[in-house]
Design an enzyme around this catalytic site. Structure first.
Site, mmCIF file in Angstrom:
data_model
loop_
_atom_site.group_PDB
_atom_site.id
_atom_site.type_symbol
_atom_site.label_atom_id
_atom_site.label_comp_id
_atom_site.label_asym_id
_atom_site.label_seq_id
_atom_site.Cartn_x
_atom_site.Cartn_y
_atom_site.Cartn_z
ATOM 1 N N GLU A 153 0.864 -1.180 0.000
ATOM 2 C CA GLU A 153 0.000 0.000 0.000
ATOM 3 C C GLU A 153 0.896 1.223 0.000
ATOM 4 O O GLU A 153 1.709 1.407 0.900
ATOM 5 C CB GLU A 153 -0.919 0.012 1.238
ATOM 6 N N ASP B 90 -5.028 9.753 10.037
ATOM 7 C CA ASP B 90 -3.744 9.169 10.418
ATOM 8 C C ASP B 90 -3.228 9.686 11.742
ATOM 9 O O ASP B 90 -3.403 10.849 12.086
ATOM 10 C CB ASP B 90 -2.702 9.434 9.318
#
Lengths: 410, 278
Positions: free
Chosen positions: B49, B60
């Protein structure tokens, strides 16, 4: 009178938004991580139920009357009018609300939602600190735990409001990531929400974010426009010819504009932060000089570069220093119902001093942008015309900033 | 058949768990990213990824935020990320590549241009963190037409009805978020993950990979036992943080990727345990 009163309806057929999926034309929507979807959907569901419940609005109205001090006056600014030389200028005095700005109209409403949803912990993002103070205030009143995310840059720029929030019992978190301003505070609040989603209610301070926030924040701010309508009819027997409000995220502007959208004879002007000038790139005016993109849960006009990175913004006023804008404003721009313009830092500073000296009212630097534009607008209109400026907040919080810019130390 | 589908079918046939590391394109620079991608494959990655740097990574945690900031400091864009994949493909046509990121850079490039370029350089799938299925129909359709997989997240807060709808649009693998929070947090509750995965199994035959909070061989084994594969992001990005832009040192690449090698060994150990118990 009866004819004028018939205009006092709340129907918004041509400008009815959002649709059932939270879109204003191509704008708005729900663009958040999967973890938050359930929370956003629950909020939409609860809000839909409560917004059809007269008892909820009765509770809200009672809070506004007894705790906030509404209705706020509509005030004829006689000397400002004379100085501008043209249309009569009226000020909708949101600066007289408890906590000193329009922000509390929204935090009261959302705190009631939080209470109905059984949430015990409140989070908020803040730029200038006004929304943080308004959130900390209602949290104190309802006995809720409150955490306010604020860009580290803004913590320095708005020290008095930081202290105010602490006095009110809130935990102020200085956000050090990214550009350390409002957008980064919002990122951090979203991260907190995803982590503590079970017991936490996120009070977004403006008409942005994922659906249903742009809708519900607008609905809570529409008290400004509804009162203005009634007060205009009372004071000068007709609707205003023009409405002027500053636009950062755009909550005070949409609150004033929305109840008038169907009244075609009322011109509307949203004034963005032109910073050092639109041509310099150092501004916070996505509607005037940005393009559509996706940030913080919604599609709207943004300050974004060719590669899709969100650009750093500049404004003398922390409350307008944001690269996006509420999706309903994006839609109203495309529909050409509202005109979006910009005032520079310097123009805002001049207007700040003018209003202070001419009317004895110290306006917030955010609001000063609207005043700057409105004075020029008034000059271009005849004395039989009426302009209403949303005086969205008082400027006590800004006196250090103004002094610093002018080379003084307090 | 898409490359990811063929990778996962082969792995399933061999009883091998998918190992899916995440890194940010351009962290600390594009040269290192290319070296790291090849090293990740050497240490056992099946699919990579690749994070598209974005200025406002609201899903995040701090480790990946800093990785993104390092990539942006070097000016890495979505266009650079696509070029990086093209370079990677010069030597590797086996490993799956999934781009992961936020919508705005793709929106600004334009869906049509993005999908054409992604297909051209050899990308296999896309995961847009802030674009749920309800908002993705146009992009999804274009990806589907280009035979690229659309990967979606399922979270602990996702309702059963919603999970079913997600499995119907998802292809490649389903990404199960192991905890409430942001990437890199560490609050996994094994029992609830296990029961959620069991529920998902009833809804779909898609491979299910677990991510968020897997940081070492032990957590890799624990989550690998429950799923078809695991995703490791923050634990790798934390090690990449020690690298500086500029000349690429081969032994630094190896060292940074050791966490992936350890996870590979742990996952393969599960297979041996199973074989031994039969």
């Amino acid at each position: 009178m009866s004819e004028s009163m018939s205009e006092f309806g709340t129907g918004t057929t041509g400008f009815d938004g959002p649709d059932s999926t939270g879109h204003f034309g191509p704008y708005g929507g729900i663009f958040v991580g999967e973890t938050l979807i359930a929370a956003v959907e629950e909020l939409a569901q609860v809000y839909q139920e409560l917004s059809n419940d007269d008892a909820f609005w009765a509770e809200y109205d009672s809070e506004l009357k007894h705790y906030v001090g509404r209705p706020s006056p509509l005030y004829f600014a006689e000397r400002l009018t004379a100085a501008s030389g043209g249309a009569k200028i009226y000020l909708k005095r949101e600066d007289l609300n408890h906590t000193g700005a329009h922000k509390v109209n929204n935090t009261i409403g959302q705190a009631l939602l939080a209470k109905h949803m059984g949430k015990t912990r409140i989070i908020a993002e803040t730029g200038a600190g006004q929304h943080g103070v308004a959130s900390a205030t209602v949290a104190a009143r309802l006995g809720l735990e409150c955490h306010v995310y604020m860009g580290a840059e803004d913590v320095v720029r708005q020290a008095p409001n930081v202290y105010r929030m602490k006095l009110l019992g809130a935990n102020v978190v200085a956000v050090e990531s990214g550009s350390r301003t409002l957008k980064d505070a919002m990122n951090e609040a979203l991260r907190d929400w995803a982590t503590n989603v079970d017991n936490t209610y996120y009070i977004i301070g403006t008409v942005a974010g994922p659906h249903p926030y742009p809708q519900l924040v607008r609905d809570f701010q529409c008290i400004i426009g509804r009162e203005t309508k009634a007060q205009s009819l009372e004071m000068f027997g007709k609707l205003p010819d023009a409405l002027v409000a500053c636009v950062g995220g755009g909550s005070n502007a949409i609150g004033l504009f929305h109840p008038f959208l169907e009244n075609k004879q009322v011109a509307m002007f949203g004034v963005e932060a032109g910073g050092k000038g639109l041509e310099t790139g150092a501004h916070a005016a996505p509607l005037s000089a940005g393009k559509p993109g996706v940030l913080h849960g919604n599609r709207t006009y943004l300050m974004t570069d060719e590669g899709g990175q969100i650009q750093e913004t500049h404004s003398v006023s922390a409350g307008l220093d944001y690269p996006g804008v509420g999706p309903e404003h994006a839609w109203l721009k495309d529909l050409q119902r509202v005109n979006y313009v910009a005032a520079t830092d310097e123009e805002a500073m001049q207007a700040f001093h003018k209003l202070t000296r001419l009317e004895g009212i110290i306006p917030a630097l955010e609001t000063s942008h609207a005043i700057a534009f409105a004075m020029d607008l008034a000059a271009s209109m005849g004395p039989d015309k009426n302009i209403v400026i949303n005086l969205s907040g008082r400027g006590d919080k800004d006196i250090e900033t103004v002094a610093r810019i002018e080379g003084m130390k307090l | 058949m898409s490359r990811i589908k063929s990778i996962s079918e082969t792995a399933a046939a061999q009883g091998r768990k998918l190992l899916i590391p995440y890194l940010v394109a351009g962290d600390p620079d594009l040269g290192h990213s290319l070296g790291l991608m090849h090293e990740l494959v050497r240490q056992g990655a099946d699919i990579i990824e690749l994070g598209i740097p974005f200025s406002d990574p609201a899903s995040d945690g701090p480790v990946i935020q800093r990785g993104v900031e390092r990539a942006l400091a070097g000016g890495t864009s979505l266009a650079d990320t696509l070029k990086l994949v093209s370079q990677f493909r010069e030597q590797d046509s086996q490993t799956g590549i999934v781009l992961m990121g936020y919508l705005n850079p793709i929106e600004i490039m334009g869906y049509g241009r993005f999908v054409a370029a992604a297909s051209e350089v050899g990308i296999d799938g896309l995961l847009v963190v802030d674009m749920p299925p309800a908002e993705s129909s146009e992009l999804h359709q274009r990806l589907h037409e280009a035979n690229l997989d659309s990967i979606y997240l399922v979270a602990p807060t996702t309702s059963a009805i919603r999970a079913k709808a997600i499995t119907e649009v998802c292809s490649g693998y389903l990404y199960y978020v192991s905890l409430k929070g942001v990437t890199g947090a560490a609050l996994m509750d094994h029992e609830s993950v296990a029961s959620s995965i069991n529920e998902l199994r009833k809804l779909t035959d898609l491979p299910i990979a677990i991510g968020f909070g897997i940081k070492d061989a032990d957590s890799a084994a624990a989550m690998g036992r429950l799923s078809d594969g695991i995703i490791i992001g923050s634990a790798l990005v934390e090690r990449i943080a020690d690298m500086s832009p500029g000349a690429v040192n081969e032994s630094d690449l190896v060292r940074s990727c050791e966490v992936i090698g350890a996870a590979r060994a742990a996952l393969d150990g599960l297979q041996e345990d199973k074989a031994a118990s039969l």
